[in-house]
Design an enzyme around this catalytic site. Sequence first.
Site, PDB file in Angstrom:
ATOM      1  N   HIS A 154      -4.087 -25.515 -19.250  1.00 20.42           N
ATOM      2  CA  HIS A 154      -2.643 -25.528 -19.558  1.00 20.42           C
ATOM      3  C   HIS A 154      -1.803 -24.991 -18.408  1.00 20.42           C
ATOM      4  CE1 HIS A 154      -2.797 -26.425 -23.981  1.00 20.42           C
ATOM      5  NE2 HIS A 154      -4.071 -26.249 -23.688  1.00 20.42           N
ATOM      6  N   ASP A 363       4.737 -22.999 -12.982  1.00 18.13           N
ATOM      7  CA  ASP A 363       4.404 -23.231 -14.397  1.00 18.13           C
ATOM      8  C   ASP A 363       3.575 -24.506 -14.506  1.00 18.13           C
ATOM      9  OD1 ASP A 363       4.487 -22.828 -17.176  1.00 18.13           O
ATOM     10  OD2 ASP A 363       6.589 -22.214 -17.093  1.00 18.13           O
TER      11      ASP A 363
HETATM   12  P1  ADP Z   1       4.010 -20.543 -21.842  1.00 17.79           P
HETATM   13  O1  ADP Z   1       2.915 -21.356 -22.421  1.00 17.79           O
HETATM   14  O2  ADP Z   1       3.714 -20.069 -20.467  1.00 17.79           O
HETATM   15  O3  ADP Z   1       4.448 -19.410 -22.710  1.00 17.79           O
HETATM   16  P2  ADP Z   1       5.846 -22.799 -22.406  1.00 17.79           P
HETATM   17  O4  ADP Z   1       7.274 -22.957 -22.061  1.00 17.79           O
HETATM   18  O5  ADP Z   1       4.995 -23.964 -22.089  1.00 17.79           O
HETATM   19  O6  ADP Z   1       5.326 -21.478 -21.688  1.00 17.79           O
HETATM   20  O7  ADP Z   1       5.694 -22.544 -23.956  1.00 17.79           O
HETATM   21  C1  ADP Z   1       6.343 -21.502 -24.618  1.00 17.79           C
HETATM   22  C2  ADP Z   1       6.350 -21.788 -26.107  1.00 17.79           C
HETATM   23  O8  ADP Z   1       6.612 -20.570 -26.806  1.00 17.79           O
HETATM   24  C3  ADP Z   1       7.418 -22.780 -26.522  1.00 17.79           C
HETATM   25  O9  ADP Z   1       6.923 -23.637 -27.526  1.00 17.79           O
HETATM   26  C4  ADP Z   1       8.527 -21.883 -27.074  1.00 17.79           C
HETATM   27  O10 ADP Z   1       9.315 -22.488 -28.078  1.00 17.79           O
HETATM   28  C5  ADP Z   1       7.733 -20.730 -27.652  1.00 17.79           C
HETATM   29  N1  ADP Z   1       8.535 -19.496 -27.600  1.00 17.79           N
HETATM   30  C6  ADP Z   1       9.066 -18.913 -26.497  1.00 17.79           C
HETATM   31  N2  ADP Z   1       9.772 -17.818 -26.824  1.00 17.79           N
HETATM   32  C7  ADP Z   1       9.685 -17.688 -28.156  1.00 17.79           C
HETATM   33  C8  ADP Z   1      10.217 -16.747 -29.099  1.00 17.79           C
HETATM   34  N3  ADP Z   1      10.982 -15.723 -28.717  1.00 17.79           N
HETATM   35  N4  ADP Z   1       9.929 -16.936 -30.399  1.00 17.79           N
HETATM   36  C9  ADP Z   1       9.137 -17.977 -30.782  1.00 17.79           C
HETATM   37  N5  ADP Z   1       8.611 -18.885 -29.936  1.00 17.79           N
HETATM   38  C10 ADP Z   1       8.878 -18.757 -28.641  1.00 17.79           C
HETATM   39  O1  F6P Z   2       0.138 -21.759 -22.054  1.00 24.31           O
HETATM   40  C1  F6P Z   2      -0.438 -20.859 -21.163  1.00 24.31           C
HETATM   41  C2  F6P Z   2      -0.924 -19.620 -21.888  1.00 24.31           C
HETATM   42  O2  F6P Z   2      -1.598 -18.808 -21.015  1.00 24.31           O
HETATM   43  C3  F6P Z   2      -1.867 -19.882 -23.045  1.00 24.31           C
HETATM   44  O3  F6P Z   2      -3.212 -19.952 -22.715  1.00 24.31           O
HETATM   45  C4  F6P Z   2      -1.551 -18.713 -23.874  1.00 24.31           C
HETATM   46  O4  F6P Z   2      -1.929 -18.846 -25.210  1.00 24.31           O
HETATM   47  C5  F6P Z   2      -0.040 -18.587 -23.717  1.00 24.31           C
HETATM   48  O5  F6P Z   2       0.165 -18.864 -22.390  1.00 24.31           O
HETATM   49  C6  F6P Z   2       0.534 -17.263 -24.171  1.00 24.31           C
HETATM   50  O6  F6P Z   2      -0.172 -16.156 -23.694  1.00 24.31           O
HETATM   51  P1  F6P Z   2      -1.057 -15.212 -24.613  1.00 24.31           P
HETATM   52  O7  F6P Z   2      -1.997 -16.045 -25.396  1.00 24.31           O
HETATM   53  O8  F6P Z   2      -1.717 -14.317 -23.626  1.00 24.31           O
HETATM   54  O9  F6P Z   2      -0.093 -14.508 -25.534  1.00 24.31           O
END
Ligand code: ADP
Ligand code: F6P
Length: 455
Positions: A154, A363
């Site tokens: 991912h 990212d």
């Molecule tokens: P990462 O996987 O690195 O966290 P992404 O942008 O790909 O980054 O995914 C983040 C996910 O987490 C999105 O689906 C977003 O809606 C969710 N998310 C981010 N902040 C919040 C929050 N404060 N409450 C609930 N969901 C959240």
């Molecule tokens: O999407 C990338 C990622 O590292 C996932 O593997 C992971 O679940 C997510 O970010 C959030 O991080 P964590 O699982 O450490 O809360």
Amino acid sequence: MSRLVVISNRVALPGENRAGGLATGLLAALRERGGLWFGWSGRSVNEASGALHEQTDGAIRFLTMDLSKADLDSYYNGFSNRALWPLLHFRLDLVDYDRGKREGYWKVNRLFADTLAPRLREDDTIWIHDYHLIPLAALLRERGIGCRMGFFLHVPLPSADLMQALPEHRALFSALYAYDLLGFQTRRDVDRFQSYVRLFAGGSLVDADTIRTPDGRRVITSAFPIGIDTAQIARQARSAVGNKAVRSLRHSLQHRKLAIGVDRLDYSKGLPERFHGFERYLQRHPQGRGALTFLQIAPVSRGSVAEYRTLRSELEQLAGHINGAHADADWTPLRYVNRNYAHSTLTGFYREAAVGLVTPLRDGMNLVAKEYVASQNPDDPGVLVLSLLAGAADELQQALLVNPHDLDGVADAIAHAADMPRAERIERWRVMMEHLQEFDIHRWQREYLQVLEGR
Ligand code: ADP
Ligand code: F6P
């Protein structure tokens, strides 16, 4: 059709609102085909008993296990999040490598393999996710499991030279040879992996999508950019207009424009740079003072890891500084919030925002960028300001693309977005939305599994 077994460290258990792209993406993907989802329960205990927790939600059966504090400290906080995470995000300067933590990582991977192996059937399709579980297929094969196994990363994959800098890199990364299919977010990640295979891991290229391992196996390596549940998010955003939290946000803005950022509190997300970029906007574009409010939602993530705690205090200071220097009696320029929200509420927040700020330093994909676009009102959409260094930039070319290190560029893009005429906003949004509708999470899941299952 064979049973699908998905394995990841993080599992989106029913009823949880947890930030993270893997959990959001896999939950949406699994809803369609159903299957078993195995991983960590999210709980740490003094002594792990090995007992499994079982839950069912629709067609998904969840099987999770607790981990001991010691195992979690080395496998998750230590090796996964202090060695692999920074390395994979091109941050060699933050890599903290420790042999004991690396051993803990392998130990938990063996624990997962021992727990799973007796529960697998011969014709299962096994799909393993992300950097926490790189060796899992090799360990399952050692235990006699012959099923089809695929892996999806991912996060980004850095250049071969950076991968080479990790001690014992070959033992770890060549464990990927045990899979039948390796999926990455973008073609550039595939290219970098293939060049690592050739330069440092004894393999060779057969064709654009296939590598040959040193023992002669063929492994498919391909890009599968992850999508979102576009139709569902658009529906949620439409109905979130009446949601209490969304109405209350709208009311509090008092007709000012809103810019929004939503990110786990992680150094890969470029949050200090974004705060500085916003301050630069207030300095370079004084018409924005009192007219635009920036809401940054940043739920605390990996709070036991030192770098994340340091980042948190840096952001608190910066937010205080920006508001101290620029606020007025009736206007706070920056609202900084650390809590989680229900996904449907977030979609309503996105729809309220004239500007979506997604400016990571690196990212794999960034689902927030896609969610922001899918949540917009087609008649009056907001504008996405997106980092060139996010995987999503390959697909969302109609966003205002910025280099997150160029603060003046970010500042000017915020001004450009906030003032963009409606016709141009609609045209840019339409092209991106059509793409997201076509390449949604269901297609991602289908295409990956078609290749893995050889259909
Ligand atoms: P990462 O996987 O690195 O966290 P992404 O942008 O790909 O980054 O995914 C983040 C996910 O987490 C999105 O689906 C977003 O809606 C969710 N998310 C981010 N902040 C919040 C929050 N404060 N409450 C609930 N969901 C959240
Ligand atoms: O999407 C990338 C990622 O590292 C996932 O593997 C992971 O679940 C997510 O970010 C959030 O991080 P964590 O699982 O450490 O809360």
